[in-house]
Design a protein around this motif. Structure first.
Motif, short mmCIF file in Angstrom:
data_model
loop_
_atom_site.label_atom_id
_atom_site.label_comp_id
_atom_site.label_asym_id
_atom_site.label_seq_id
_atom_site.Cartn_x
_atom_site.Cartn_y
_atom_site.Cartn_z
N ASN A 183 0.87 -1.19 0.00
CA ASN A 183 0.00 0.00 0.00
C ASN A 183 0.89 1.22 0.00
OD1 ASN A 183 0.97 0.37 2.59
ND2 ASN A 183 -1.03 0.63 3.54
N ASP A 184 0.29 2.41 0.03
CA ASP A 184 1.12 3.61 0.20
C ASP A 184 0.76 4.39 1.46
OD1 ASP A 184 -1.11 5.20 -0.38
OD2 ASP A 184 -0.23 6.15 -2.14
N ASP A 185 -0.22 3.89 2.21
CA ASP A 185 -0.58 4.56 3.46
C ASP A 185 0.24 4.06 4.64
OD1 ASP A 185 -2.48 6.05 2.11
OD2 ASP A 185 -4.12 4.67 2.55
N GLY A 186 1.08 3.07 4.39
CA GLY A 186 1.98 2.59 5.43
C GLY A 186 1.49 1.30 6.06
N VAL B 239 6.24 4.04 6.73
CA VAL B 239 5.46 5.26 7.00
C VAL B 239 4.61 5.57 5.76
CG1 VAL B 239 7.13 6.26 8.60
CG2 VAL B 239 7.29 6.77 6.15
N GLU B 240 3.68 6.51 5.91
CA GLU B 240 2.83 6.84 4.77
C GLU B 240 3.65 7.44 3.63
OE1 GLU B 240 -0.71 9.20 5.40
OE2 GLU B 240 -0.97 9.44 3.23
N ARG B 241 3.40 6.94 2.42
CA ARG B 241 4.09 7.46 1.23
C ARG B 241 3.10 7.86 0.15
NH1 ARG B 241 9.69 6.65 1.28
NH2 ARG B 241 9.53 8.11 -0.44
N SER B 242 1.91 8.27 0.51
CA SER B 242 0.90 8.68 -0.48
C SER B 242 1.47 9.75 -1.41
CB SER B 242 -0.34 9.23 0.22
OG SER B 242 -1.01 8.20 0.89
N GLY B 243 1.19 9.62 -2.69
CA GLY B 243 1.62 10.62 -3.65
C GLY B 243 3.04 10.44 -4.13
N VAL C 264 -5.89 -1.20 0.92
CA VAL C 264 -6.95 -0.39 0.34
C VAL C 264 -6.64 1.07 0.68
CG1 VAL C 264 -9.41 0.17 0.46
CG2 VAL C 264 -8.67 -2.23 0.55
N ASN C 265 -6.47 1.91 -0.35
CA ASN C 265 -6.07 3.28 -0.10
C ASN C 265 -7.21 4.10 0.51
OD1 ASN C 265 -3.98 5.37 -0.49
ND2 ASN C 265 -5.63 6.36 -1.63
N ALA C 266 -6.84 4.93 1.47
CA ALA C 266 -7.80 5.87 2.05
C ALA C 266 -7.88 7.09 1.14
CB ALA C 266 -7.36 6.27 3.45
N GLY D 261 0.92 6.26 -5.17
CA GLY D 261 1.78 5.15 -4.78
C GLY D 261 1.01 3.84 -4.73
N THR D 262 -0.27 3.93 -4.41
CA THR D 262 -1.13 2.73 -4.40
C THR D 262 -1.14 2.08 -5.77
OG1 THR D 262 -2.54 3.81 -2.76
CG2 THR D 262 -3.46 1.90 -3.91
N PHE D 263 -1.42 2.91 -6.79
CA PHE D 263 -1.43 2.38 -8.15
C PHE D 263 -0.05 1.85 -8.53
CE2 PHE D 263 -0.63 3.00 -12.68
CZ PHE D 263 -1.52 2.08 -13.18
MN MN Z 1 -2.50 6.74 0.18
#
Ligand code: MN
Length: 264
Positions: free
Chosen positions: A10-13, A39-43, A93-95, A107-109
């Motif tokens: 995931n990318d939310d960690g 850790v979170e890596r969204s974006g 599952v991305n938030a 990052g999820t994709f």
């Molecule tokens: Mn995310």
């Protein structure tokens, strides 16, 4: 047949509820390995850690917390952790929704796409912000259950809208196979001051109203429909009329055609 190996990221960690919900959704469908950012890596998009040390700590049985991006996690797990080739790479599952042009930043994709670049099927899953990630459970289980090992690898970007307020129990809305739409944001650079009076910035504003043509992922989610977008990782333009004209004007005297013999 042996149970399929499912690689999750995931990318939310690693601590994100969405990752736990994803693991719970598929744990009886295969053997699960989790490799997720510590850790979170969204974006972070498809960034990979090539110029820095990559740390990875065991975080439980078949669980790794990686000091990198989702693409790092998938690469690391495929080449260092997995004892056999995974059947599927699942990311989420991305938030928060990942619609249209979001796939270039998500990052999820990218976690699912990294699996696909390595010849595997990948599924990225996102829910609308504030939506319980367990609402993605049924579509994830249905897609993983329908996956066949001998089919060519696919890459799917799945988005689950908020359930109508009245609906209780498991969320099973209609599903559409969609194209990537165009998502808009209110562009913003917010300048603030640190305690020493120096400026710092937050970039990116809130999402705009979802709309889009019928058949777009933005349209589906705005209509309360689960969106499944098949993705092909091919960026070159099949009809580059204007770009071709530009290049022809620029380098007309030495432009070769693929059918020409190579220049000597
Ligand atoms: Mn995310």
């Amino acid at each position: 047949m042996a149970r399929p190996l499912l690689l999750l990221t995931n990318d939310d960690g690693i601590a994100a509820p969405g990752l736990r919900a994803l693991a719970e959704a598929v744990e009886d469908l295969g053997d699960v390995i989790v490799a997720a950012p510590d850790v979170e890596r969204s974006g972070c998009g498809h960034a990979m850690t090539f110029n820095q040390t990559l740390r990875a700590q065991p975080a439980g049985p078949d669980r790794w917390a990686v000091g990198g991006t989702p693409a790092d996690c998938v690469y690391f797990a495929l080449h260092h952790v997995c004892a056999r080739r995974p059947a599927l790479v699942l990311s989420g599952v991305n938030a928060g929704l990942n619609l249209g042009t979001d796939v270039f930043y998500s990052g999820t994709f990218a976690g699912a796409a990294e699996g696909h670049l390595r010849g595997l099927s990948g599924i990225a899953v996102s829910v609308d912000r504030g939506v319980d990630p367990h609402q993605a459970r049924s579509i994830v289980r249905e897609l993983v259950g329908a996956w066949r090992p001998d089919d060519p690898p696919v890459l799917l970007n799945v988005n689950v809208p908020a359930a109508p307020p009245a609906s209780g129990g498991e969320h099973r809305p209609a599903v559409a196979i969609t194209r990537l739409g165009r998502r808009t944001y209110h562009d913003a650079v917010d300048e603030r001051r640190d305690p020493y009076g120096r400026p710092y910035y937050w970039i990116g504003g809130p999402p705009g109203q979802l709309r889009g043509r019928a058949g777009d992922d933005t349209w589906a989610v705005a209509s309360g429909i689960v969106s499944v977008t098949p993705i092909r990782l091919q960026l070159d333009d099949p009809e580059p009329t204007t770009a071709r004209a530009l290049v022809e004007r620029a380098v007309a005297d030495r432009l070769v055609c693929p059918r020409d013999p190579p220049p000597s």
